[in-house]
Design an enzyme around this catalytic site. Structure first.
Site, short mmCIF file in Angstrom:
data_model
loop_
_atom_site.label_atom_id
_atom_site.label_comp_id
_atom_site.label_asym_id
_atom_site.label_seq_id
_atom_site.Cartn_x
_atom_site.Cartn_y
_atom_site.Cartn_z
N GLY A 178 39.41 -3.80 -94.86
CA GLY A 178 40.00 -4.69 -94.05
C GLY A 178 39.29 -4.45 -92.59
N THR A 179 39.54 -5.55 -91.63
CA THR A 179 38.79 -5.11 -90.37
C THR A 179 39.53 -5.18 -89.17
OG1 THR A 179 37.61 -7.18 -90.86
CG2 THR A 179 36.15 -5.35 -91.28
#
Lengths: 257, 277
Positions: free
Chosen positions: B48-49
């Site tokens: 995830g970013t």
């Protein structure tokens, strides 16, 4: 040379049961009752810190009478059992039935295998999607379980209270009516006329209309509103969060009056 | 004494801890995420970013983009990385998605467990410290490339304001003031936040600021996803105030996103920060 006394197993069991019953009968009473949108818990408990009624999981509540340290450790164990089951499977997999079974086995083992049985009686309540799926399990000191409906009363004057509740019972009552009925029945347990002030009550609900965690304690203000004006004057010194636990000893080790 | 009969095992009756994690460590350590070990590779699991947080007059906004990547592949375009840990706390997570999601799940059980056993919620510092301890437990996996880095945002009921805590993979806990971001696009998002946010702004303004910051992150970081108007996928934005944790509705976000796109059609780099006025 002296011979050891022979005591029959029946006598041992009976003595233990009498001992536990006496301990439980010394305490004040708790009522667990169904109403139209959930389950109501009403306990006579002057302490705002030492609870007789508590949340176990999303839909499950716990009520107890008897020796505080004993039912408190059962409550903590129940919270752990429920949280561990919900964490390892899913939140919807935690049920009141499995919790009641675990408590029953534990209480049964303690009753038969130890010198002193637990002096407690507990109710595990699970609120369902509607009144017909609500569940009330009453567990006694010897591990016996009863699947109850409508209401359960435990503690010192449980029989008088249940008699009173049976007389006044109506299906699908509102929270206000259920609370009035419970408080009236608790007062009947004290031989009648005296009303119990709001600051002597611990009240909570499992409200099926709440989003996830159904359990909620009623604040002193809500309680005064629901009980009507005659107890409203007590609301200043019954704030659940602020009041010191000066009378905490009442639900302490012996719970004696 | 109580084992083997289907009843409550004796460890459950021990009253020495109110922590769910500590209880699991003693009783069922295999349920804990950090008990998993073995050789790993960053490309094996989705990442995830970008997560951003900014305070406003009544609390704090926490938001995250919706992209998960696996190397150069977009693993998921509508992943959710912002969660409610309890009524007044939210956690956003960047890094290895599986580990991060499990971490948040355990963290929210931890907070609720404490609250039920003690009858009172933890202070916000207490919550922040618990998360720190749990993160430290993941250090072994983090060293093998499976790191999860959370951003904790919560409403402090004692001080009456929103607060933000950031973490590093070793469990280091740092309180941030006004705004912060984590994840691969965090540098671009933070630059944007720094220029756009103003202390004491209202909720609407704070929401617009986080949307702009996430757009700027997506603009320059390939692992961060921008708002997807064709599919109606917008960032997850949560507002945490005295009233509790509330997700901003899709309609309200959609409106703000369309407005932002209209402006960016005129000025693709986003709003102009005033200089020398």
């Amino acid at each position: 040379m002296s011979m050891p006394f022979y005591v029959s197993p029946e006598q041992i069991i009976k003595d233990k049961a009498d001992f536990a019953r006496k301990g439980i009968a010394r305490g004040r009473s708790v009522i667990v009752m169904q109403y139209d949108s959930g389950i109501l818990f009403v306990a006579e408990n002057p302490s705002t810190a030492l609870h007789k009624v508590a949340e176990i999981y999303d839909r499950i509540g716990f009520a107890a009478v008897g020796k505080y340290n004993e039912f408190e450790s059962l409550r903590v164990a129940g919270v752990r059992l429920a949280d561990m089951r919900g964490y390892s499977y899913d939140r919807s997999d935690v049920t009141g039935r499995s919790l009641a079974n675990a408590y029953a086995t534990t209480l049964g083992t303690i009753f038969t295998e130890t010198q002193k049985p637990y002096e407690v009686e507990i109710v595990v309540a699970e609120v369902g999607a509607d009144e017909s799926t609500d569940q009330l399990y009453r567990l006694r000191f010897d591990g016996s379980v009863a699947d109850e409906h409508r209401f359960v009363a435990m503690g010192g004057s449980a029989e008088d209270i249940e008699a009173q509740l049976r007389q006044s019972w109506q299906d699908a009552i509102s929270l206000k009516q259920a609370l009035a009925m419970s408080v009236g029945a608790l007062a009947a347990g004290h031989n009648g006329d005296e009303t119990i002030p709001a600051n002597q009550l611990e009240v909570a609900v499992l409200d099926r209309n709440r989003p996830r965690r159904k359990f909620r304690r009623l604040t002193a203000e809500e309680l005064s509103d629901l009980l009507g004006s005659e107890v409203g004057k007590d609301s200043e010194n019954t704030s659940a969060e602020d009041a010191p636990a000066e009378s905490g000893g009442d639900v302490g080790v012996t719970d004696a009056e | 004494m109580l084992n083997g009969t289907g009843g409550i095992p004796s460890g459950f009756l021990d009253t020495s801890t109110s922590s769910f994690t500590e209880f699991l460590q003693r009783h069922t350590p295999q349920l804990l995420p950090d008990a998993v070990t073995g050789a790993t590779n960053e490309q094996l699991a989705p990442h995830g970013t970008t997560i951003v947080a900014v305070t406003f007059a009544d609390g704090v906004i926490l938001a995250g983009d919706r992209r998960a990547t696996m190397g150069n592949v977009i693993a998921q375009r509508d992943i959710e990385k912002v969660f409610a840990a309890d009524d007044h706390t939210g956690v956003g997570i960047a890094g290895s998605a599986g580990i991060a999601v499990e971490l948040v799940r355990l963290f929210s059980v931890e907070l609720e467990h404490y609250e039920k056993i003690e009858g009172a919620a933890l202070s916000i510092e207490g919550k922040a410290n618990r998360l720190s301890t749990m993160l430290r437990g993941n250090l072994g996996l983090a060293m093998q490339g499976l790191a999860a880095v959370p951003l904790l945002a919560g409403y402090d009921e004692v001080r009456g304001c929103g607060r933000i805590f950031s973490y590093d993979v070793t469990g280091g806990r740092y309180e941030e003031h006004d705004f912060h971001s984590v994840g691969s696009g965090s540098y671009f998002a933070r630059g944007s936040l720094k220029k756009l946010q103003t202390p004491g702004q209202d909720e609407q303004r704070a929401i617009e600021v986080v949307l702009q910051a996430l757009y700027d992150a997506a603009d320059d970081d390939s692992a961060t996803g921008g708002p997807d108007l064709t599919r109606g996928i917008f960032p997850v934005v949560a507002s945490i105030t005295a009233a509790g944790f509330a997700r901003i509705s899709e309609e309200r976000l959609g409106e703000a996103v369309r407005e932002m796109f209209d402006e960016r059609m005129q000025r693709p780099d986003g709003p102009l920060a005033p200089v020398g006025e």
